[in-house]
Design a protein around this motif. Structure first.
Motif, PDB file in Angstrom:
ATOM      1  N   GLU A 282       0.806  -1.219   0.000  1.00 30.86           N
ATOM      2  CA  GLU A 282       0.000   0.000   0.000  1.00 30.86           C
ATOM      3  C   GLU A 282       0.840   1.269   0.000  1.00 30.86           C
ATOM      4  O   GLU A 282       0.320   2.368  -0.219  1.00 30.86           O
ATOM      5  N   HIS A 283       2.144   1.131   0.235  1.00 29.64           N
ATOM      6  CA  HIS A 283       3.038   2.290   0.205  1.00 29.64           C
ATOM      7  C   HIS A 283       3.680   2.499  -1.167  1.00 29.64           C
ATOM      8  O   HIS A 283       4.324   3.516  -1.395  1.00 29.64           O
ATOM      9  N   TYR A 284       3.514   1.536  -2.067  1.00 33.26           N
ATOM     10  CA  TYR A 284       4.190   1.617  -3.360  1.00 33.26           C
ATOM     11  C   TYR A 284       3.440   2.480  -4.368  1.00 33.26           C
ATOM     12  O   TYR A 284       4.054   3.172  -5.176  1.00 33.26           O
ATOM     13  N   CYS A 285       2.105   2.399  -4.341  1.00 28.05           N
ATOM     14  CA  CYS A 285       1.316   3.112  -5.343  1.00 28.05           C
ATOM     15  C   CYS A 285      -0.167   3.028  -4.966  1.00 28.05           C
ATOM     16  O   CYS A 285      -0.541   2.389  -3.972  1.00 28.05           O
ATOM     17  N   HIS A 286      -1.018   3.639  -5.764  1.00 27.12           N
ATOM     18  CA  HIS A 286      -2.466   3.610  -5.570  1.00 27.12           C
ATOM     19  C   HIS A 286      -2.966   2.176  -5.774  1.00 27.12           C
ATOM     20  O   HIS A 286      -2.434   1.436  -6.598  1.00 27.12           O
ATOM     21  N   PRO A 287      -3.998   1.764  -5.022  1.00 25.48           N
ATOM     22  CA  PRO A 287      -4.483   0.378  -5.136  1.00 25.48           C
ATOM     23  C   PRO A 287      -4.946  -0.029  -6.537  1.00 25.48           C
ATOM     24  O   PRO A 287      -4.973  -1.227  -6.842  1.00 25.48           O
ATOM     25  N   LYS A 288      -5.289   0.912  -7.384  1.00 28.16           N
ATOM     26  CA  LYS A 288      -5.686   0.530  -8.747  1.00 28.16           C
ATOM     27  C   LYS A 288      -4.522  -0.092  -9.514  1.00 28.16           C
ATOM     28  O   LYS A 288      -4.735  -0.782 -10.517  1.00 28.16           O
ATOM     29  N   ASP A 289      -3.285   0.121  -9.010  1.00 30.77           N
ATOM     30  CA  ASP A 289      -2.100  -0.429  -9.668  1.00 30.77           C
ATOM     31  C   ASP A 289      -1.437  -1.555  -8.877  1.00 30.77           C
ATOM     32  O   ASP A 289      -0.380  -2.056  -9.273  1.00 30.77           O
ATOM     33  N   TRP A 290      -2.037  -1.986  -7.779  1.00 29.19           N
ATOM     34  CA  TRP A 290      -1.398  -3.022  -6.955  1.00 29.19           C
ATOM     35  C   TRP A 290      -1.194  -4.323  -7.727  1.00 29.19           C
ATOM     36  O   TRP A 290      -0.188  -5.004  -7.541  1.00 29.19           O
ATOM     37  N   MET A 291      -2.139  -4.674  -8.609  1.00 29.53           N
ATOM     38  CA  MET A 291      -1.994  -5.933  -9.333  1.00 29.53           C
ATOM     39  C   MET A 291      -0.801  -5.892 -10.289  1.00 29.53           C
ATOM     40  O   MET A 291      -0.221  -6.940 -10.597  1.00 29.53           O
ATOM     41  N   LYS A 292      -0.425  -4.732 -10.749  1.00 26.51           N
ATOM     42  CA  LYS A 292       0.776  -4.615 -11.586  1.00 26.51           C
ATOM     43  C   LYS A 292       2.017  -4.977 -10.769  1.00 26.51           C
ATOM     44  O   LYS A 292       2.953  -5.606 -11.288  1.00 26.51           O
ATOM     45  N   ILE A 293       2.009  -4.574  -9.500  1.00 26.84           N
ATOM     46  CA  ILE A 293       3.122  -4.925  -8.610  1.00 26.84           C
ATOM     47  C   ILE A 293       3.118  -6.433  -8.352  1.00 26.84           C
ATOM     48  O   ILE A 293       4.164  -7.089  -8.396  1.00 26.84           O
ATOM     49  N   VAL A 294       1.937  -6.996  -8.090  1.00 24.16           N
ATOM     50  CA  VAL A 294       1.843  -8.438  -7.846  1.00 24.16           C
ATOM     51  C   VAL A 294       2.313  -9.220  -9.071  1.00 24.16           C
ATOM     52  O   VAL A 294       3.018 -10.229  -8.947  1.00 24.16           O
ATOM     53  N   ASP A 295       1.935  -8.761 -10.262  1.00 23.39           N
ATOM     54  CA  ASP A 295       2.398  -9.428 -11.483  1.00 23.39           C
ATOM     55  C   ASP A 295       3.923  -9.422 -11.571  1.00 23.39           C
ATOM     56  O   ASP A 295       4.529 -10.385 -12.060  1.00 23.39           O
TER      57      ASP A 295
ATOM     58  N   LEU B  44      -9.371   6.893   4.802  1.00 18.73           N
ATOM     59  CA  LEU B  44      -9.511   6.560   3.392  1.00 18.73           C
ATOM     60  C   LEU B  44     -10.745   5.697   3.094  1.00 18.73           C
ATOM     61  O   LEU B  44     -11.154   5.569   1.939  1.00 18.73           O
ATOM     62  N   ILE B  45     -11.329   5.103   4.126  1.00 18.43           N
ATOM     63  CA  ILE B  45     -12.457   4.192   3.903  1.00 18.43           C
ATOM     64  C   ILE B  45     -13.608   4.864   3.142  1.00 18.43           C
ATOM     65  O   ILE B  45     -14.178   4.264   2.215  1.00 18.43           O
ATOM     66  N   PRO B  46     -13.994   6.117   3.446  1.00 23.74           N
ATOM     67  CA  PRO B  46     -15.090   6.740   2.683  1.00 23.74           C
ATOM     68  C   PRO B  46     -14.670   7.208   1.292  1.00 23.74           C
ATOM     69  O   PRO B  46     -15.532   7.630   0.510  1.00 23.74           O
ATOM     70  N   ASP B  47     -13.390   7.148   0.973  1.00 24.95           N
ATOM     71  CA  ASP B  47     -12.869   7.691  -0.286  1.00 24.95           C
ATOM     72  C   ASP B  47     -13.213   6.751  -1.442  1.00 24.95           C
ATOM     73  O   ASP B  47     -12.622   5.683  -1.588  1.00 24.95           O
ATOM     74  N   GLN B  48     -14.145   7.168  -2.284  1.00 27.24           N
ATOM     75  CA  GLN B  48     -14.581   6.336  -3.401  1.00 27.24           C
ATOM     76  C   GLN B  48     -13.556   6.284  -4.532  1.00 27.24           C
ATOM     77  O   GLN B  48     -13.727   5.527  -5.492  1.00 27.24           O
ATOM     78  N   ALA B  49     -12.509   7.047  -4.421  1.00 26.02           N
ATOM     79  CA  ALA B  49     -11.414   6.961  -5.389  1.00 26.02           C
ATOM     80  C   ALA B  49     -10.310   6.048  -4.877  1.00 26.02           C
ATOM     81  O   ALA B  49      -9.264   5.906  -5.521  1.00 26.02           O
TER      82      ALA B  49
ATOM     83  N   VAL C 251      -9.344  -1.152  -3.516  1.00 24.48           N
ATOM     84  CA  VAL C 251      -8.841  -2.159  -2.572  1.00 24.48           C
ATOM     85  C   VAL C 251      -9.740  -3.388  -2.625  1.00 24.48           C
ATOM     86  O   VAL C 251      -9.260  -4.530  -2.647  1.00 24.48           O
ATOM     87  N   GLN C 252     -11.051  -3.165  -2.665  1.00 29.27           N
ATOM     88  CA  GLN C 252     -11.982  -4.286  -2.733  1.00 29.27           C
ATOM     89  C   GLN C 252     -11.818  -5.067  -4.040  1.00 29.27           C
ATOM     90  O   GLN C 252     -11.917  -6.301  -4.055  1.00 29.27           O
ATOM     91  N   LYS C 253     -11.551  -4.377  -5.132  1.00 33.65           N
ATOM     92  CA  LYS C 253     -11.287  -5.060  -6.399  1.00 33.65           C
ATOM     93  C   LYS C 253     -10.001  -5.879  -6.312  1.00 33.65           C
ATOM     94  O   LYS C 253      -9.899  -6.953  -6.904  1.00 33.65           O
ATOM     95  N   PHE C 254      -9.029  -5.367  -5.545  1.00 37.58           N
ATOM     96  CA  PHE C 254      -7.770  -6.094  -5.352  1.00 37.58           C
ATOM     97  C   PHE C 254      -8.024  -7.409  -4.632  1.00 37.58           C
ATOM     98  O   PHE C 254      -7.470  -8.444  -5.004  1.00 37.58           O
ATOM     99  N   TYR C 255      -8.877  -7.388  -3.589  1.00 43.98           N
ATOM    100  CA  TYR C 255      -9.212  -8.623  -2.882  1.00 43.98           C
ATOM    101  C   TYR C 255      -9.693  -9.686  -3.873  1.00 43.98           C
ATOM    102  O   TYR C 255      -9.250 -10.837  -3.854  1.00 43.98           O
ATOM    103  N   GLN C 256     -10.630  -9.295  -4.735  1.00 48.33           N
ATOM    104  CA  GLN C 256     -11.219 -10.238  -5.675  1.00 48.33           C
ATOM    105  C   GLN C 256     -10.203 -10.698  -6.716  1.00 48.33           C
ATOM    106  O   GLN C 256     -10.153 -11.886  -7.070  1.00 48.33           O
ATOM    107  N   ALA C 257      -9.384  -9.765  -7.189  1.00 47.69           N
ATOM    108  CA  ALA C 257      -8.383 -10.113  -8.198  1.00 47.69           C
ATOM    109  C   ALA C 257      -7.356 -11.098  -7.642  1.00 47.69           C
ATOM    110  O   ALA C 257      -6.906 -12.008  -8.350  1.00 47.69           O
ATOM    111  N   MET C 258      -7.004 -10.947  -6.374  1.00 44.36           N
ATOM    112  CA  MET C 258      -6.059 -11.886  -5.761  1.00 44.36           C
ATOM    113  C   MET C 258      -6.711 -13.248  -5.566  1.00 44.36           C
ATOM    114  O   MET C 258      -6.086 -14.290  -5.803  1.00 44.36           O
ATOM    115  N   LEU C 259      -7.963 -13.253  -5.144  1.00 43.81           N
ATOM    116  CA  LEU C 259      -8.671 -14.515  -4.953  1.00 43.81           C
ATOM    117  C   LEU C 259      -8.760 -15.304  -6.256  1.00 43.81           C
ATOM    118  O   LEU C 259      -8.640 -16.532  -6.266  1.00 43.81           O
TER     119      LEU C 259
END
Length: 301
Positions: free
Chosen positions: A219-232, A253-258, A263-271
């Motif tokens: 979570e310190h590397y980049c915005h969560p929309k790009d976390w899967m790029k790091i995982v790849d 950050l929980i109310p932040d829709q941006a 993060v929730q999409k990341f959960y599903q993508a990892m699963l």
């Protein structure tokens, strides 16, 4: 009281009370045995217990770090006035660091404690290197990564957690020699490479490591929309296993829709991960959030 001590005083206290216990290592072992008995009593009465913490895992499995890790860090005096005073004080105790790392290996990579195979392991954002110490103890070939970010400019909007992957970071006077953990890593003789984990590709060959670990750092590397790029990228440089644990979403950050929906999409993508033969084989939740994911290569497709 301890929070008011200097870095030098904290490490000197560790030399006086190894493991942080007045009876040293044997006091720690006795404490673990007592905790084990408490667990057995709670289980027999079917009494609910609080969430397991570090010592609970060690006691339940009766698997403790050996006494050799109770020796505090040995660093030059000059480091107290420079590097170590900029570290979080909770990371100055070697045995506490090792105890947390031991628990993580026990939970997330137990095969590394019992396998006869020598693994080549990379830990991203290794900091004080305790996880590397533990894995080296079990005979593995270990490499760490971290980033000397003391010179990050205040011009970074929202900091690195909100930037896009591969975006440049404005820096001012970043000096690798000033990396806070350098005296500790040098004293332990660990191989740690300093580079920005938010910039791809990493300076490693494909399948260079058997295992890639990243604890509480993605979570310190980049915005969560790009976390899967790091995982790849973790998968690209791994032959067998990738273990990722993220921190809980910060409350502001929980109310932040941006932010939170990604993060929730990341959960599903990892699963549902399915690339280069890697699949998600384990997930685990803490603090009411899915935080831990283990990917393993189970096919060549």
């Amino acid at each position: 009281m301890r929070k008011n001590l200097t870095a030098k005083q904290l490490i000197e206290r560790d030399w006086k009370f190894p493991t942080g216990h007045r009876l040293g290592y044997q006091g720690f072992v006795s404490e673990m045995k007592a905790k084990r008995q408490e667990q057995l009593e709670a289980w027999s009465l079917r009494r609910p217990m609080a969430n397991f913490e570090v010592n609970d895992y060690l006691a339940a499995y009766q698997n403790y770090p050996p006494e050799e890790f109770s020796e505090p860090y040995s660093v030059p005096d000059v480091a107290y006035a420079t590097h170590l005073n900029s570290m979080q004080k909770k990371y100055l105790s070697r045995f506490k660091n090792v105890r947390r790392a031991w628990s993580r290996v026990l939970r997330f990579l137990p095969e590394a404690m019992h396998s006869g195979d020598r693994l080549r392991v990379l830990e991203m954002s290794t900091a004080h290197g305790a996880t590397l110490e533990v894995l080296r103890h079990f005979g593995h070939d270990v490499v760490g990564n971290d980033f000397s970010n003391d010179g990050l400019s205040s011009r970074v909007g929202g900091g690195t957690p909100l930037r896009q992957v591969n975006s440049d970071i404005p820096v001012e006077n970043v000096n690798e020699a000033d990396w806070p953990y350098k005296p500790i890593i040098d004293s332990l003789g660990l191989d740690v490479r300093l580079f920005d984990a938010g910039k791809l590709p990493y300076p490693f060959d494909a399948a260079e490591f058997d295992v890639v670990l990243c604890f509480d750092a993605l979570e310190h590397y980049c915005h969560p929309k790009d976390w899967m790029k790091i995982v790849d990228e973790f998968v690209r440089i791994s032959k067998k296993t990738v273990v990722v644990r993220i921190n809980p979403i910060q409350r502001h950050l929980i109310p932040d829709q941006a932010y939170t929906p990604y993060v929730q999409k990341f959960y599903q993508a990892m699963l549902e991960y399915s690339k280069s033969g890697f699949r998600c084989i384990v997930t685990e939740a803490e603090s009411n959030q899915p935080l831990y994911f283990k990917l393993m290569k189970i096919s060549d497709k």
